[in-house]
Enzyme design. Structure first.
Site, short mmCIF file in Angstrom:
data_model
loop_
_atom_site.label_atom_id
_atom_site.label_comp_id
_atom_site.label_asym_id
_atom_site.label_seq_id
_atom_site.Cartn_x
_atom_site.Cartn_y
_atom_site.Cartn_z
N LYS A 276 0.86 -1.19 0.00
CA LYS A 276 0.00 0.00 0.00
C LYS A 276 0.90 1.24 0.00
CE LYS A 276 -1.74 3.13 2.63
NZ LYS A 276 -1.85 4.09 1.56
N GLU B 144 9.34 1.37 10.91
CA GLU B 144 10.40 2.35 10.64
C GLU B 144 9.75 3.72 10.75
OE1 GLU B 144 13.46 1.49 10.12
OE2 GLU B 144 13.24 -0.66 9.76
N CYS C 48 13.64 10.67 6.72
CA CYS C 48 13.58 10.25 8.13
C CYS C 48 14.94 10.37 8.80
CB CYS C 48 13.06 8.82 8.21
SG CYS C 48 14.04 7.67 7.24
N GLU D 5 9.47 16.15 15.32
CA GLU D 5 10.05 16.06 13.99
C GLU D 5 9.38 17.10 13.08
OE1 GLU D 5 8.79 12.61 11.77
OE2 GLU D 5 10.78 12.37 10.93
P1 NAD Z 1 2.04 8.49 7.78
O1 NAD Z 1 2.22 7.68 8.98
O2 NAD Z 1 0.97 9.53 7.78
O3 NAD Z 1 1.75 7.60 6.49
C1 NAD Z 1 2.58 6.51 6.14
C2 NAD Z 1 1.73 5.44 5.48
O4 NAD Z 1 0.76 4.96 6.41
C3 NAD Z 1 0.95 5.93 4.26
O5 NAD Z 1 0.93 4.93 3.28
C4 NAD Z 1 -0.45 6.13 4.82
O6 NAD Z 1 -1.46 6.06 3.85
C5 NAD Z 1 -0.54 4.99 5.81
N1 NAD Z 1 -1.55 5.16 6.86
C6 NAD Z 1 -2.13 6.30 7.29
N2 NAD Z 1 -3.01 6.02 8.27
C7 NAD Z 1 -2.97 4.69 8.49
C8 NAD Z 1 -3.63 3.80 9.39
N3 NAD Z 1 -4.53 4.24 10.27
N4 NAD Z 1 -3.32 2.48 9.33
C9 NAD Z 1 -2.39 2.02 8.46
N5 NAD Z 1 -1.75 2.82 7.58
C10 NAD Z 1 -2.03 4.14 7.59
O7 NAD Z 1 3.46 9.12 7.49
P2 NAD Z 1 3.79 10.36 6.61
O8 NAD Z 1 3.60 11.57 7.43
O9 NAD Z 1 3.11 10.28 5.33
O10 NAD Z 1 5.36 10.09 6.37
C11 NAD Z 1 6.33 10.82 7.00
C12 NAD Z 1 6.75 10.12 8.28
O11 NAD Z 1 7.37 8.88 7.96
C13 NAD Z 1 7.80 10.90 9.03
O12 NAD Z 1 7.52 10.83 10.40
C14 NAD Z 1 9.09 10.16 8.72
O13 NAD Z 1 10.10 10.33 9.67
C15 NAD Z 1 8.61 8.76 8.63
N6 NAD Z 1 9.56 7.96 7.84
C16 NAD Z 1 10.32 7.03 8.47
C17 NAD Z 1 11.26 6.29 7.76
C18 NAD Z 1 12.15 5.27 8.43
O14 NAD Z 1 12.77 4.47 7.73
N7 NAD Z 1 12.27 5.26 9.74
C19 NAD Z 1 11.40 6.51 6.39
C20 NAD Z 1 10.61 7.48 5.78
C21 NAD Z 1 9.68 8.19 6.51
#
Ligand code: NAD
Length: 563
Positions: free
Chosen positions: A216, A289, A323, A421
């Protein structure tokens, strides 16, 4: 479902036509996960996708619901049985071919001003830039990363997944063999900031371990994942083994977690908690992650110009939407003024832009919400007395969601930017008395994803790294020294996550281990021919002897090692 909308944003992407995006979106429907009949038009609900560089709509993808997810997982499960029975070496060869395909296109893409023949080959980079608004320099990093991961998995996975002999109960009495079987269907939920790298870093090891994958992607960036799905098929992945379900996170995410056998999630800490709770209720394992508020430490003996260049990369790659980005810099006092001057100078040299060439270094933020978040963090810091050394404003003249690389100082510890963050091109810099204070400040965070230490003394840097509570620590580098070491685990301490990707750990998370113990001496119980008292005394004597012998061997090995 309407998904054709030929906009100006698409005209700018040289290799793409609106029709191509429609084709990709239709793959979701054709795969059966978005409507039972396979007719894309039958799927009424759709999610619009926009180009951050222009804020224009570029197309739409099906908004899958729980029944679509169930259908996708069911198909993946059917395909998985045969895949699991395919030898690991053959599975690895498919991924190797996939890596070559990505690499071929990358090589051809470099000549983006070439003739029309290049249109198709330039697609991945253009697609990435179109849906993320990132600079081409950042986009190309994703195309380096995916083939590197493929090569590593092709070489390593068969060994990591092979049966292993372990020590039995006692020498000669029993054998113990560990086997590794795929868990079944793995759900991968990925974010928008590195759509290719982060979806593949979790999906490819799952596939090579014999699982099916249902991915997804984030609703803002579905096309890259769909294009890679197509390449996986070309590379020879069996039908249905890799599926993409598009749609809204809170709808598709929970449905996926309920249907799969493992979930690999990359995203925010807030959503990570929701995912972990649901996976826990279903008693399935997960890797998370998550976010970070990463520290960068500059020691007193640092080559300041080198550290300043490194800090620019650490803070402003992908416009800070990474991240692993550094958001807090601690500089030992004696190097502070010189470092800050060099860092501001290097930052002000950066060029902003979203063109389909390599001119610009910093691209756009993903959307208006992310721009608001960045602006609010900076405003809050300013209101609490922070000084803006450079940047601190949006640049709508470059692109609607562009924000200048921003350096803050005098930031109060309770400012939002210090505690949360930002995930944008914003960093705060503070002086600290010495290295110990720098480490204490670095560790004063609930997060623990990535850190960076700068010093001329590499050994001292590596020693200090051991005291930093983060999953990856880079000495004299921003993040690639650890991220690029694909044989080594990568993940977060504390609120930055659970589990590890990369390395053998990143493959083994997707298997069930089974220990097979075989006795060479019949049942391991009290023998009936010897009085039990004698047997117990003899068994304890043998145990003591065995312990003394292994202690002796350990000491001998230690002495040999010390010499
Ligand atoms: P997010 O958590 O809003 O979304 C990430 C994914 O989760 C998307 O595909 C989204 O559609 C899905 N999602 C949203 N609600 C959900 C739910 N209730 N259940 C299951 N899935 C759901 O994250 P974002 O804000 O879009 O991304 C940025 C964040 O991701 C930042 O905090 C960043 O640090 C983190 N990030 C971490 C890493 C790592 O490797 N540690 C890498 C990249 C980004």
């Amino acid at each position: 479902m309407s998904s054709t909308d030929h906009s100006a944003a698409l005209d700018d992407a040289p290799s793409l036509a609106a029709r191509r995006l429609t084709d990709l979106a239709d793959r979701v429907a054709r795969s059966g996960s978005a409507d039972a009949g396979g007719d894309p038009a039958a799927k009424v609900d759709a999610i619009d996708v926009s180009a951050p560089a222009t804020a224009e709509r570029i197309g739409s993808v099906p908004a899958c619901d729980a029944s679509d997810v169930d259908a996708a997982v069911e198909r993946a499960r059917e395909a998985q049985a045969e895949w699991a029975a395919t030898p690991a070496r053959e599975r690895a060869a498919v991924l190797d071919r996939f890596g070559d395909l990505v690499l071929d296109r990358r090589a051809e893409l470099l000549d983006r001003f070439g003739d029309l023949v290049l249109d198709r080959r330039a697609e991945l980079l253009d697609l990435l830039q179109l849906e993320t608004g990132k600079s081409r320099r950042t986009a190309v990093e994703e195309l380096f990363d995916v083939p590197m991961g493929c090569g590593y998995l092709a070489e390593t996975a068969p060994g990591v997944l092979a049966d292993e002999g372990r020590a039995g109960v006692a020498p000669g009495m029993t054998t113990a063999t560990v086997t590794y079987d795929p868990v079944g269907v793995v759900g991968v939920i990925s974010p928008w900031n590195y759509p290719l790298t982060l979806s593949m870093a979790d999906a490819l090891p799952a596939l090579v371990a014999g699982n099916a994958v249902v991915l997804k992607p984030d609703e803002k960036t579905p096309y890259g994942a769909l294009a890679l799905g197509e390449l996986l098929e070309v590379a020879g992945l069996p039908d249905d083994l890799f599926q993409v379900v598009t749609g809204d996170g809170p709808t598709v995410g929970p449905a996926l977690i309920d249907a799969v056998d493992y979930v690999a999630f990359t995203g925010s800490t807030e959503t990570g908690r929701i995912v972990a709770e649901r996976a826990g209720r279903n008693l399935i394992d997960c890797s998370l992650e998550l976010g970070g508020n990463n520290p960068l430490i500059v020691l007193d003996d640092t080559d300041v110009d080198e550290a300043a260049r490194g800090a620019v990369q650490a803070c402003f790659s992908n416009a800070g939407q990474l991240c692993l980005s550094a958001e807090r810099i601690y500089v030992v006092e004696s190097a502070y003024d010189e470092f800050v001057d060099a860092f501001v100078r290097e930052t002000e040299r950066l060029t902003l832009g979203t063109g389909y060439d390599y001119d610009a270094e910093v691209g756009s933020l993903i959307d208006a919400a992310q721009l608001d978040r960045v602006q609010n963090h900076v405003d809050d810091a300013r209101e609490r007395g922070a000084t803006v050394l450079t940047g601190g404003r949006a640049r709508p003249n470059v692109a609607p969601y562009c924000y200048e690389p921003t350096i803050l100082t005098d930031v109060e510890p309770d400012a939002t930017v210090a505690c949360e963050e930002t995930f944008g091109p914003v960093v705060s810099v503070a002086p600290v008395p010495d290295a110990d204070a720098a480490v204490a400040a670095a560790n004063d965070s609930p997060y623990g994803l990535n850190a960076s230490v700068w010093t001329r003394d590499r050994d001292r840097g590596a020693e200090i790294a051991r005291d930093i509570d983060c999953g990856t620590v880079n000495v004299n580098d921003a993040f690639l020294a650890t991220w690029g070491a694909v044989d080594a685990p990568m993940g977060g301490f504390g609120d930055s996550g659970m589990g590890r990707r990369h390395g053998p750990e990143g493959i083994r998370r997707y298997v069930e281990s089974r220990t097979i113990g075989v006795s060479r001496v019949g049942p391991l119980t009290f023998p009936d021919r010897i009085p039990i008292g004698w047997f117990v005394r003899g068994a304890f004597a043998a145990l003591s002897l065995g312990r003394r012998a292994s202690r002796g061997v350990r000491r001998l090995k230690e002495r040999i090692r010390l010499r």
